[in-house]
Write a protein that holds these residues in place. Structure first.
Motif, PDB file in Angstrom:
ATOM      1  N   VAL A  92       0.852  -1.192   0.000  1.00  0.00           N
ATOM      2  CA  VAL A  92       0.000   0.000   0.000  1.00  0.00           C
ATOM      3  C   VAL A  92       0.884   1.237   0.000  1.00  0.00           C
ATOM      4  O   VAL A  92       1.856   1.338   0.743  1.00  0.00           O
ATOM      5  CB  VAL A  92      -0.989   0.086   1.192  1.00  0.00           C
ATOM      6  CG1 VAL A  92      -2.169  -0.825   0.989  1.00  0.00           C
ATOM      7  CG2 VAL A  92      -0.303  -0.163   2.512  1.00  0.00           C
ATOM      8  N   LYS A  93       0.519   2.160  -0.877  1.00  0.00           N
ATOM      9  CA  LYS A  93       1.241   3.432  -0.923  1.00  0.00           C
ATOM     10  C   LYS A  93       0.241   4.480  -0.447  1.00  0.00           C
ATOM     11  O   LYS A  93      -0.818   4.658  -1.034  1.00  0.00           O
ATOM     12  CB  LYS A  93       1.695   3.701  -2.363  1.00  0.00           C
ATOM     13  CG  LYS A  93       2.273   5.078  -2.593  1.00  0.00           C
ATOM     14  CD  LYS A  93       3.812   5.085  -2.517  1.00  0.00           C
ATOM     15  CE  LYS A  93       4.390   6.449  -2.895  1.00  0.00           C
ATOM     16  NZ  LYS A  93       4.403   7.418  -1.797  1.00  0.00           N
ATOM     17  N   LEU A  94       0.588   5.115   0.677  1.00  0.00           N
ATOM     18  CA  LEU A  94      -0.381   6.031   1.281  1.00  0.00           C
ATOM     19  C   LEU A  94      -0.006   7.483   1.016  1.00  0.00           C
ATOM     20  O   LEU A  94       1.167   7.825   0.962  1.00  0.00           O
ATOM     21  CB  LEU A  94      -0.411   5.798   2.784  1.00  0.00           C
ATOM     22  CG  LEU A  94      -0.974   4.433   3.179  1.00  0.00           C
ATOM     23  CD1 LEU A  94      -0.273   3.888   4.388  1.00  0.00           C
ATOM     24  CD2 LEU A  94      -2.464   4.541   3.401  1.00  0.00           C
ATOM     25  N   SER A  95      -1.055   8.306   0.892  1.00  0.00           N
ATOM     26  CA  SER A  95      -0.803   9.727   0.714  1.00  0.00           C
ATOM     27  C   SER A  95      -1.820  10.510   1.543  1.00  0.00           C
ATOM     28  O   SER A  95      -2.991  10.143   1.616  1.00  0.00           O
ATOM     29  CB  SER A  95      -0.909  10.066  -0.762  1.00  0.00           C
ATOM     30  OG  SER A  95      -1.249  11.412  -0.906  1.00  0.00           O
ATOM     31  N   TYR A  96      -1.341  11.593   2.172  1.00  0.00           N
ATOM     32  CA  TYR A  96      -2.224  12.356   3.060  1.00  0.00           C
ATOM     33  C   TYR A  96      -3.407  12.954   2.299  1.00  0.00           C
ATOM     34  O   TYR A  96      -4.479  13.151   2.852  1.00  0.00           O
ATOM     35  CB  TYR A  96      -1.431  13.438   3.820  1.00  0.00           C
ATOM     36  CG  TYR A  96      -2.179  13.965   5.026  1.00  0.00           C
ATOM     37  CD1 TYR A  96      -2.206  13.234   6.213  1.00  0.00           C
ATOM     38  CD2 TYR A  96      -2.886  15.161   4.966  1.00  0.00           C
ATOM     39  CE1 TYR A  96      -2.920  13.699   7.313  1.00  0.00           C
ATOM     40  CE2 TYR A  96      -3.598  15.629   6.072  1.00  0.00           C
ATOM     41  CZ  TYR A  96      -3.607  14.901   7.237  1.00  0.00           C
ATOM     42  OH  TYR A  96      -4.315  15.351   8.331  1.00  0.00           O
ATOM     43  N   GLU A 127       2.513  17.800   5.589  1.00  0.00           N
ATOM     44  CA  GLU A 127       1.983  16.662   4.831  1.00  0.00           C
ATOM     45  C   GLU A 127       3.069  15.737   4.281  1.00  0.00           C
ATOM     46  O   GLU A 127       2.921  14.512   4.354  1.00  0.00           O
ATOM     47  CB  GLU A 127       1.053  17.142   3.713  1.00  0.00           C
ATOM     48  CG  GLU A 127      -0.280  17.651   4.249  1.00  0.00           C
ATOM     49  CD  GLU A 127      -1.241  18.077   3.155  1.00  0.00           C
ATOM     50  OE1 GLU A 127      -0.964  17.798   1.978  1.00  0.00           O
ATOM     51  OE2 GLU A 127      -2.268  18.691   3.484  1.00  0.00           O
ATOM     52  N   PRO A 128       4.178  16.295   3.754  1.00  0.00           N
ATOM     53  CA  PRO A 128       5.221  15.372   3.258  1.00  0.00           C
ATOM     54  C   PRO A 128       5.766  14.459   4.371  1.00  0.00           C
ATOM     55  O   PRO A 128       6.014  13.274   4.130  1.00  0.00           O
ATOM     56  CB  PRO A 128       6.317  16.323   2.755  1.00  0.00           C
ATOM     57  CG  PRO A 128       5.606  17.598   2.449  1.00  0.00           C
ATOM     58  CD  PRO A 128       4.486  17.696   3.442  1.00  0.00           C
ATOM     59  N   ALA A 141       4.063   7.435   7.137  1.00  0.00           N
ATOM     60  CA  ALA A 141       3.024   6.429   6.865  1.00  0.00           C
ATOM     61  C   ALA A 141       3.567   5.320   5.973  1.00  0.00           C
ATOM     62  O   ALA A 141       3.142   4.178   6.062  1.00  0.00           O
ATOM     63  CB  ALA A 141       1.807   7.081   6.217  1.00  0.00           C
ATOM     64  N   ASN A 142       4.520   5.663   5.107  1.00  0.00           N
ATOM     65  CA  ASN A 142       5.044   4.676   4.165  1.00  0.00           C
ATOM     66  C   ASN A 142       6.363   4.037   4.592  1.00  0.00           C
ATOM     67  O   ASN A 142       6.891   3.180   3.875  1.00  0.00           O
ATOM     68  CB  ASN A 142       5.206   5.328   2.787  1.00  0.00           C
ATOM     69  CG  ASN A 142       3.858   5.664   2.161  1.00  0.00           C
ATOM     70  OD1 ASN A 142       3.026   4.786   1.955  1.00  0.00           O
ATOM     71  ND2 ASN A 142       3.622   6.935   1.898  1.00  0.00           N
TER      72      ASN A 142
END
Ligand code: NG1
Ligand code: ZN
Length: 548
Positions: free
Chosen positions: A20-24, A90-91, A97-98
């Motif tokens: 899974v690749k997560l993004s805010y 956010e970055p 998260a990743n």
């Protein structure tokens, strides 16, 4: 110095799922609830760092996936102001998260803590994080994961506030950091007292006083329906019938709620031909969106939709009416009212607002972008077409209003039209959530304005006629292949696609269309409008073909 050993140990409890690749994204992390524990745990850590960075101010974490399906969930951070997490962070959120191993996670955190000069472990002040969740069954265990994340950094406290709407949590965090009363009860009291105040300020013109007709509320089978039920007891002058509270077996967001009604333009479950012509409102799954509708005829399940744009127009008219009643010029004070929309706003709404002489500006999709622009005005109203929006009052304008109110009272002009207008504006600033869009405060403001104007929902709908529009989602292998300009109305990539879209648009009178990658779902969104529904559908479909 962060306690590496304890962080390593707790993060081993939450291994990151493969692939899974997560993004805010537009609104925090979202996805299948089963895959989110490690993300939520890590955002728990982030929230402590955020609090410590800001002098141990209270930060909020909301566990929700809003209008998405019940098996999804998500997490978003409320900054101490009650607004969204600062975009500068956010970055870092994406990175942690990743992070693929506990070691990588810890080293990213160390690096960030050093760069941001965050002091950890100072005994005198500990970080405080308030946790809320919607009614999703996965919320409880995810909340525990967030608590463990918060607790893994020395000297931090996690407080579980329970099941809440998203706007309630943001409101409470904002109030807490302003040193105001910040419980859920305080939230309800604030709503009911400012609503009461606006009701009392309705001009009585005797003969044409509108009888208060019933409002039917679709609670999306979620938290909003439940909270509005709790609120109902303390409201007079409002007749509410609440459906889809989730207590009668309905599934969250399934065939119900603001997103469904706005996108499909058909009536939600629980509504039918017996409701023809009635004023109806739909909330979304976490009650930060609101749309109105009515059923025009028994013969079809189509609804007449009053979306965020139409709510914005109603609010703008009312605010403008009050501003016009102020004796501004004498004060040498020109109040600035502005409105903010996105590319999804119906073209007819923008025309209407401009005809009213209003300053309309555009922002990228996502309330964090709209909020920022609205905050530049004395009074800034922002709405996304999907029903997320609010009215922001600048601190300086609000204190001017409050002193004006007092001055008029002291001069014995408490009953003047100007005093009433000032009082209405002050009451609106209390009623409407200053942190984020809030369906509960939105419903109350719409209802009191309709009573003030003496308008039915049909009369309100006649402010302007929406251009027919169509939105579709296209599933693609990689949505990041679509890159847009900052206004989101032109696609820069894939190369050549914008030229092809433009040629399609040219074929339709009043045609407009654009594509952008969703920030919350794995899709590319297509929006089209044109002079007829058939034309809008056809334009949307041909643009979708180009995306596939
Ligand atoms: P994305 O998925 O980025 O289009 C959607 C909404 C936003 C906003 C977020 C957060 C549309 C077209 N997009 O974002 O406006 O509300 O969800 O919930 O409605
Ligand atoms: Zn929502």
């Amino acid at each position: 110095e962060i306690q590496i050993a304890s962080l390593l140990k707790s993060s081993e409890l939450f291994p990151i799922p493969q692939s899974v690749k997560l993004s805010y994204g537009t609104a925090g992390f979202r996805g299948d609830a089963k895959l989110l524990e490690s993300t939520v745990y890590r955002v728990g850590i982030l929230s402590v760092l955020r609090s410590l960075k800001l002098g141990s101010a209270t930060v909020g974490l909301m566990i929700t996936a809003s209008h998405n399906k019940v098996s999804d969930n998500g997490i978003k951070v409320s900054d101490p102001s009650g607004g969204m997490l600062s975009q500068e962070w956010e970055p870092f959120a994406d990175q942690i998260a990743n992070a693929s191993s506990p070691q990588e996670l810890v080293s990213l955190i160390r690096e960030f803590v050093e760069k941001e000069e965050i002091m950890i472990g100072e005994k005198k002040k500990s970080a405080e994080v308030w946790l809320g969740r919607d009614t999703r069954p996965s919320g409880e265990s995810l909340l525990r994961a967030a608590e463990i994340g918060v607790g893994s950094v020395l000297g931090s406290v996690a407080i579980d506030i329970g099941v809440l709407t998203t706007p309630q949590l943001h409101w409470m965090v904002r109030a807490k950091n302003k040193g105001l009363k910040a419980t859920e009860n305080d939230y309800f009291e604030n709503l009911s007292s400012s609503f009461r105040c606006l009701i009392d300020l309705i001009p009585v013109s005797g003969n044409d006083k509108l009888e208060i007709s019933k409002l039917l509320v679709d609670g999306a089978n979620g938290v909003g329906g439940q909270k509005i039920e709790e609120l109902r007891g303390s409201l007079s002058n409002l007749d509410l019938e609440i459906r889809n509270t989730g207590r009668d077996g309905g599934v969250l967001n399934e065939g119900v709620g603001a997103d469904f009604v706005q996108k499909e333009k058909v009536l939600p479950l629980g509504f039918g031909s017996q409701d023809v012509g009635m004023r109806c409102a739909s909330l979304d799954g976490d009650a930060d969106r609101l749309v109105y509708f009515y059923i025009p005829s028994e013969s079809s399940d189509k609804v007449e939709l009053l979306d965020g744009d139409k709510i914005l127009s109603l609010f703008a008219l009312f605010i403008k009416e009050q501003l016009n009643a102020l004796d501004d010029d004498k004060e040498g004070k020109q109040s600035r009212l502005g409105v903010v929309q996105t590319a999804y706003a119906n073209g007819a709404s923008t025309d209407h607002l401009r005809q009213l002489g209003l300053d309309v500006v555009f922002a990228k999709t996502g309330v964090k972008h709209l909020h920022e622009k609205a905050a530049e005005f004395d009074i800034g109203i922002y709405f996304e077409a999907n029903g997320h929006g609010t009215i922001l009052f600048s601190e300086s304008f609000l204190s001017w209003l409050v002193s004006k109110q007092k001055e008029l009272t002291d001069k014995g002009q408490g009953g003047s039209e100007e005093h009433k207008a000032v009082s209405r504006l002050v009451a609106v600033s209390n009623l409407i959530n200053q942190a984020v869009g809030d369906a509960l405060s939105g419903v109350l403001l719409v209802e009191v304005i309709l009573q003030h104007m003496g308008w039915s929902v049909q009369k309100w709908n006649e402010l302007y006629k929406d251009l027919p529009s169509r939105q579709i989602k296209v599933e693609v292998p990689d949505r990041t292949a679509v890159v847009t300009t900052s206004e989101e109305t032109e696609a820069l990539r894939p190369l050549g696609i914008q030229g092809a879209i433009n040629s399609e648009i040219k074929k339709y009178p009043r045609g407009r269309a654009f594509i952008r990658p969703s920030g919350t779902e794995d899709v590319v969104r297509v929006y089209a409008e044109a002079s007829t529904q058939e034309a809008a559908d056809s334009l949307a479909n041909s643009v979708a073909q180009l995306v596939k």
